[in-house]
Design an enzyme around this catalytic site. Structure first.
Site, PDB file in Angstrom:
ATOM      1  N   LYS A 106      50.708  -7.256 136.014  1.00 41.56           N
ATOM      2  CA  LYS A 106      49.527  -6.534 136.494  1.00 41.56           C
ATOM      3  C   LYS A 106      49.687  -5.058 136.127  1.00 41.56           C
ATOM      4  O   LYS A 106      50.483  -4.337 136.718  1.00 41.56           O
ATOM      5  CB  LYS A 106      49.376  -6.650 138.015  1.00 41.56           C
ATOM      6  CG  LYS A 106      48.026  -6.089 138.451  1.00 41.56           C
ATOM      7  CD  LYS A 106      48.013  -5.534 139.862  1.00 41.56           C
ATOM      8  CE  LYS A 106      48.057  -4.047 139.973  1.00 41.56           C
ATOM      9  NZ  LYS A 106      47.012  -3.270 139.319  1.00 41.56           N
ATOM     10  N   GLU A 125      61.323   0.273 141.452  1.00 41.49           N
ATOM     11  CA  GLU A 125      61.570   1.571 140.802  1.00 41.49           C
ATOM     12  C   GLU A 125      60.530   2.514 141.368  1.00 41.49           C
ATOM     13  O   GLU A 125      59.341   2.399 141.049  1.00 41.49           O
ATOM     14  CB  GLU A 125      61.368   1.474 139.288  1.00 41.49           C
ATOM     15  CG  GLU A 125      62.186   0.410 138.610  1.00 41.49           C
ATOM     16  CD  GLU A 125      63.601   0.839 138.306  1.00 41.49           C
ATOM     17  OE1 GLU A 125      63.918   2.021 138.522  1.00 41.49           O
ATOM     18  OE2 GLU A 125      64.381  -0.021 137.878  1.00 41.49           O
ATOM     19  N   CYS A 181      58.607   9.769 136.901  1.00 40.57           N
ATOM     20  CA  CYS A 181      59.345   9.556 138.157  1.00 40.57           C
ATOM     21  C   CYS A 181      60.627  10.362 138.213  1.00 40.57           C
ATOM     22  O   CYS A 181      61.028  10.827 139.271  1.00 40.57           O
ATOM     23  CB  CYS A 181      59.658   8.079 138.314  1.00 40.57           C
ATOM     24  SG  CYS A 181      60.457   7.405 136.859  1.00 40.57           S
ATOM     25  N   GLU A 211      56.819  14.191 146.538  1.00 43.39           N
ATOM     26  CA  GLU A 211      56.616  14.020 145.100  1.00 43.39           C
ATOM     27  C   GLU A 211      55.180  14.412 144.751  1.00 43.39           C
ATOM     28  O   GLU A 211      54.232  13.815 145.256  1.00 43.39           O
ATOM     29  CB  GLU A 211      56.874  12.558 144.715  1.00 43.39           C
ATOM     30  CG  GLU A 211      56.792  12.337 143.223  1.00 43.39           C
ATOM     31  CD  GLU A 211      57.004  10.889 142.834  1.00 43.39           C
ATOM     32  OE1 GLU A 211      56.401  10.004 143.475  1.00 43.39           O
ATOM     33  OE2 GLU A 211      57.755  10.642 141.876  1.00 43.39           O
TER      34      GLU A 211
HETATM   35  P1  TAP Z   1      51.177   3.183 142.885  1.00 44.47           P
HETATM   36  O1  TAP Z   1      49.943   3.664 143.476  1.00 44.47           O
HETATM   37  O2  TAP Z   1      52.287   2.798 143.769  1.00 44.47           O
HETATM   38  O3  TAP Z   1      50.764   1.953 141.939  1.00 44.47           O
HETATM   39  C1  TAP Z   1      51.669   1.266 141.135  1.00 44.47           C
HETATM   40  C2  TAP Z   1      51.147  -0.130 140.878  1.00 44.47           C
HETATM   41  O4  TAP Z   1      51.100  -0.836 142.107  1.00 44.47           O
HETATM   42  C3  TAP Z   1      49.750  -0.176 140.304  1.00 44.47           C
HETATM   43  O5  TAP Z   1      49.632  -1.250 139.414  1.00 44.47           O
HETATM   44  C4  TAP Z   1      48.914  -0.406 141.559  1.00 44.47           C
HETATM   45  O6  TAP Z   1      47.670  -0.979 141.296  1.00 44.47           O
HETATM   46  C5  TAP Z   1      49.796  -1.370 142.322  1.00 44.47           C
HETATM   47  N1  TAP Z   1      49.520  -1.440 143.754  1.00 44.47           N
HETATM   48  C6  TAP Z   1      48.821  -0.580 144.536  1.00 44.47           C
HETATM   49  N2  TAP Z   1      48.764  -1.037 145.808  1.00 44.47           N
HETATM   50  C7  TAP Z   1      49.433  -2.209 145.841  1.00 44.47           C
HETATM   51  C8  TAP Z   1      49.753  -3.154 146.860  1.00 44.47           C
HETATM   52  N3  TAP Z   1      49.358  -2.985 148.116  1.00 44.47           N
HETATM   53  N4  TAP Z   1      50.482  -4.245 146.539  1.00 44.47           N
HETATM   54  C9  TAP Z   1      50.921  -4.422 145.280  1.00 44.47           C
HETATM   55  N5  TAP Z   1      50.635  -3.579 144.261  1.00 44.47           N
HETATM   56  C10 TAP Z   1      49.921  -2.475 144.535  1.00 44.47           C
HETATM   57  O7  TAP Z   1      51.838   4.225 141.894  1.00 44.47           O
HETATM   58  P2  TAP Z   1      51.120   5.020 140.740  1.00 44.47           P
HETATM   59  O8  TAP Z   1      50.331   6.095 141.371  1.00 44.47           O
HETATM   60  O9  TAP Z   1      50.458   4.098 139.801  1.00 44.47           O
HETATM   61  O10 TAP Z   1      52.392   5.613 139.970  1.00 44.47           O
HETATM   62  C11 TAP Z   1      53.019   6.750 140.366  1.00 44.47           C
HETATM   63  C12 TAP Z   1      54.289   6.455 141.125  1.00 44.47           C
HETATM   64  O11 TAP Z   1      55.154   5.610 140.374  1.00 44.47           O
HETATM   65  C13 TAP Z   1      55.121   7.684 141.393  1.00 44.47           C
HETATM   66  O12 TAP Z   1      55.563   7.690 142.710  1.00 44.47           O
HETATM   67  C14 TAP Z   1      56.298   7.571 140.451  1.00 44.47           C
HETATM   68  O13 TAP Z   1      57.443   8.251 140.831  1.00 44.47           O
HETATM   69  C15 TAP Z   1      56.481   6.111 140.379  1.00 44.47           C
HETATM   70  N6  TAP Z   1      57.168   5.726 139.157  1.00 44.47           N
HETATM   71  C16 TAP Z   1      58.477   5.394 139.249  1.00 44.47           C
HETATM   72  C17 TAP Z   1      59.179   5.038 138.111  1.00 44.47           C
HETATM   73  C18 TAP Z   1      60.611   4.668 138.251  1.00 44.47           C
HETATM   74  S1  TAP Z   1      61.309   4.001 137.009  1.00 44.47           S
HETATM   75  N7  TAP Z   1      61.266   4.869 139.346  1.00 44.47           N
HETATM   76  C19 TAP Z   1      58.555   5.020 136.870  1.00 44.47           C
HETATM   77  C20 TAP Z   1      57.217   5.369 136.802  1.00 44.47           C
HETATM   78  C21 TAP Z   1      56.529   5.717 137.974  1.00 44.47           C
HETATM   79  P3  TAP Z   1      46.363  -0.070 141.069  1.00 44.47           P
HETATM   80  O14 TAP Z   1      46.617   0.829 139.941  1.00 44.47           O
HETATM   81  O15 TAP Z   1      45.342  -1.055 140.775  1.00 44.47           O
HETATM   82  O16 TAP Z   1      46.186   0.654 142.360  1.00 44.47           O
END
Ligand code: TAP
Length: 480
Positions: free
Chosen positions: A174, A249, A283, A384
Site C-alpha cells: 500500500k 521504521e 526520517c 519531528e
Molecule cells: P504516515 O502518515 O504515518 O503514513 C505512512 C503510511 O501509513 C501511508 O501509506 C499512510 O496512508 C498509512 N497509514 C495512515 N494511517 C494508517 C493507519 N491507521 N493504519 C495503517 N496505515 C496507515 O507517515 P507519512 O506522513 O506518510 O510519512 C512521514 C513519516 O514517515 C515521518 O514521521 C518519517 O520520519 C517517517 N519515515 C520514516 C522512515 C524510516 S526508515 N524510519 C522513512 C521514511 C519516513 P495514507 O498516505 O493513505 O494516509
C-alpha cells in the site's frame, strides 16, 4: 493524465468505489493522475489472494536460486526504465532530479543485493548430541503487508518488496495515497517478469481503510510499516489481534554533534546536507545541530551564509538543490512549526517563509529555515517537523553533548564531527540511535541495517537483517 488501477493477482483492476484521488505534482499543482481508493472488502480480497498464492507454493516453494533469478529480472527492468522512474518520482514527490535518480539507482541495487543473498548458503547444522543432529532453517512467513510513506515512494517500497519476495512471501503493497506513481510503474515492470501472479499485489487507498485492514487482518503474517510514530503505535496495537509480526521504521529528531576541534568546512557542508536533503522530509534528517561553545558563533555564521545559497526549485530545474514540499497540508504543518518556534522564543536566523516568487508560486516551496538559541524543552527541538527546518543548540563539553543528544523519545540517527577519532567514536557509541555517522551525514549502503532505537521503530531494513525480518526460523531435530 493517467487513470491508475490496483494490481491484484496479475490483473489491473478498478475499485468498486467510484471515488478517486487526484494526484498532483507538488512543484506545480498540475494534475498528473487519478488513483482508486480501495474499500475494506477489496483489501480483504487482495489479502486472500496473496494468502492463496502463498499456500499454493508457486513462489514460496521455489528454490532460492529461482527466486534470485526473478529478482534479477526485476532489477534489469528497473535499470532499463530508470529515467522514467526518476521522472515519475520528480513529478509526484517534488524532489530534485538528482535525489530521484539516486533513489532509483538504489532501488536497482537493492534487488541485486537480495538476489545475491539468496545465492549464499543459509541456515545452520550441528550435532546437538551423539544421536541428535539439529538443522536451523529459514522459511517465509506467509503474507507480508507493506505500508509505505510519501517521502521515498519508490525506495521505501523496494526496501520492503525485495527482501519480502526474496524470503518467499506473498506481498500486498500500500503506497501513500498521494504518491502512488512509481509504485504503479514498479508493478508494471514486475508484471513483465517471471514472478507468479498473486505473489505481488498493489492496492491504493486511505491508510485509515486499506492500511488499517492490513494491520488487523488475521491472514497477514507480518506488517511492515514505514511512517510516523503515531501511526506506527496504532498499527502495533491493531496487529496485536492475531499477534502478527510488526516491523516499524518511524520518525526521528536526530542529533548532529559538532565539536570545537572539527574541520569546519566538512561539518558545515554535511550538516546542510543532513537537514536540507529531500527538503528535510527524511526520517534520518539531522534536524538538531549541537555545536560546542568555542565554535558556535563561527559555525552559525558560516552555516547561515551557505544555506542562503541553496537553490530551491522544481525537480526539472537541473540546478535545483532543494525541491518542493510534498503537499499543501504538509507545507502548512511545517509553517505552523516555524510560527511555534518564533513564539517559543527561538531566534529565526534564516528563512521561515513559503516561497511565492520566481515561478515557484504555484508549488509548495519553503525557504531553508534555521533557528538558533533554542532550548531542549521547545517543541521545535522535541517534535519531528519533517521539513527544511533546523534547530542549532550550544553545548559545553562531551558529557553535555551526549545528554542533549539523547534527550529525545526518538533514536533513529545521529552524527559526530571531530578530528579526534577516539573522542568521535566514544561519543557516537553513546548516542542512542540505530543509524550513525562520524564526520559525515546521510551516506549509507544497502548492506547496513537501517532502523531505530526507542520510538523510532522496531526491526531493521536492508542487509541480512532486512531478509531476517521477513523469515521465520525453525529448528529441525533429527534423531539419528
Ligand atoms: P504516515 O502518515 O504515518 O503514513 C505512512 C503510511 O501509513 C501511508 O501509506 C499512510 O496512508 C498509512 N497509514 C495512515 N494511517 C494508517 C493507519 N491507521 N493504519 C495503517 N496505515 C496507515 O507517515 P507519512 O506522513 O506518510 O510519512 C512521514 C513519516 O514517515 C515521518 O514521521 C518519517 O520520519 C517517517 N519515515 C520514516 C522512515 C524510516 S526508515 N524510519 C522513512 C521514511 C519516513 P495514507 O498516505 O493513505 O494516509
Amino acid at each position: 493524465m493517467k487513470e491508475l488501477k490496483h494490481y491484484i493477482n496479475g490483473q489491473w483492476i478498478e475499485s468498486s468505489d467510484p471515488k478517486k484521488l487526484t494526484i498532483i505534482n507538488p512543484a506545480t499543482q498540475e494534475v498528473i493522475a487519478r488513483a482508486p481508493k480501495a474499500t475494506k472488502v477489496e483489501t480483504e480480497e487482495a489479502i486472500k489472494i496473496a494468502k492463496r498464492t502463498f499456500e499454493s507454493g508457486v513462489w514460496s516453494d521455489r528454490s532460492p536460486q529461482e527466486r534470485a533469478a526473478v529478482l534479477l529480472q526485476i532489477a534489469d527492468k528497473l535499470q532499463e526504465n530508470i529515467d522514467e522512474l526518476t521522472e515519475l518520482e520528480v513529478q509526484n514527490n517534488g524532489k530534485t532530479r538528482r535525489e530521484a535518480q539516486s533513489d532509483a539507482e538504489e532501488a536497482v541495487g537493492t534487488f541485486i543485493y537480495y538476489a545475491g543473498l539468496l545465492n549464499m548458503p543459509n541456515g545452520q547444522a550441528y550435532e546437538a548430541s551423539s544421536d541428535m543432529q539439529t538443522l536451523i532453517v529459514k522459511e517465509p512467513m506467509g503474507v507480508a503487508g507493506l505500508i509505505v510513506p510519501w517521502n521515498f515512494p519508490l525506495l521505501m517500497s523496494v526496501w520492503k518488496i525485495a527482501p519480502a519476495l526474496a524470503a518467499g512471501n506473498s506481498i500486498l503493497l500500500k503506497p501513500a495515497e498521494i504518491t502512488p506513481m512509481t509504485a504503479v510503474k514498479l508493478f508494471e515492470l514486475m508484471n513483465e517478469t517471471d514472478l507468479p501472479k498473486g505473489a505481488a499485489n498493489l492496492i491504493m487507498g486511505a491508510g485509515s481503510v486499506v492500511g488499517q485492514t492490513i494491520a488487523e487482518s488475521n491472514d497477514v503474517d507480518i506488517v511492515s510499516f514505514t511512517g510516523s510514530t503515531g501511526v506506527g503505535r496504532q498499527i502495533m496495537q491493531t496487529a496485536a489481534g492475531n499477534m502478527k509480526k510488526v516491523s516499524l521504521e518511524l520518525g526521528g529528531k536526530s542529533p548532529n554533534i559538532i565539536f570545537d576541534d572539527t574541520d569546519l568546512e566538512t561539518a558545515v557542508d554535511y550538516s546542510l546536507f543532513g537537514i536540507f536533503m529531500g527538503s528535510g522530509q527524511v526520517c534520518s534528517s539531522g534536524s538538531r545541530i549541537l555545536v560546542q561553545e568555542g565554535i558556535y558563533d563561527e559555525f552559525v555564521k558560516k552555516y547561515v551564509e551557505k544555506a542562503k545559497g541553496i537553490r530551491v526549485g522544481p525537480g526539472n530545474d537541473k540546478n535545483a538543490q532543494m525541491g518542493a514540499i510534498v503537499s499543501e497540508q504538509h507545507l502548512e504543518s511545517i509553517l505552523d512549526y516555524i510560527r511555534i518556534g518564533k513564539e517559543e522564543g527561538a531566534t529565526l536566523a534564516l528563512g521561515g517563509n513559503r516561497i511565492e516568487k520566481n515561478g515557484l508560486e504555484k508549488g509548495f516551496f519553503i525557504e531553508p529555515t534555521i533557528f538558533t538559541n533554542v532550548t531542549s524543552d521547545m517543541r521545535i527541538v522535541r517534535e519531528e517537523i519533517f521539513g527544511p527546518v533546523v534547530a542549532i543548540q550550544k553545548f559545553k563539553d562531551e558529557e553535555e553533548a551526549i545528554k542533549i543528544a539523547n534527550d529525545t523519545d526518538f533514536g533513529l540517527a545521529g552524527a559526530v564531527f571531530s578530528t579526534d577519532q577516539n573522542k568521535a567514536l566514544r561519543v557516537i557509541k553513546k548516542v542512542r540511535a540505530g543509524i550513525t555517522w562520524v564526520n559525515a551525514y546521510h551516506l549509507t549502503n544497502i548492506q547496513a541495517p537501517w532502523g531505530g532505537y526507542k520510538q523510532s521503530g522496531i526491526g531493521r531494513s536492508l542487509g541480512t537483517y532486512g531478509l531476517d525480518e521477513y523469515q521465520e526460523t525453525k529448528q529441525i531435530n533429527i534423531n539419528l
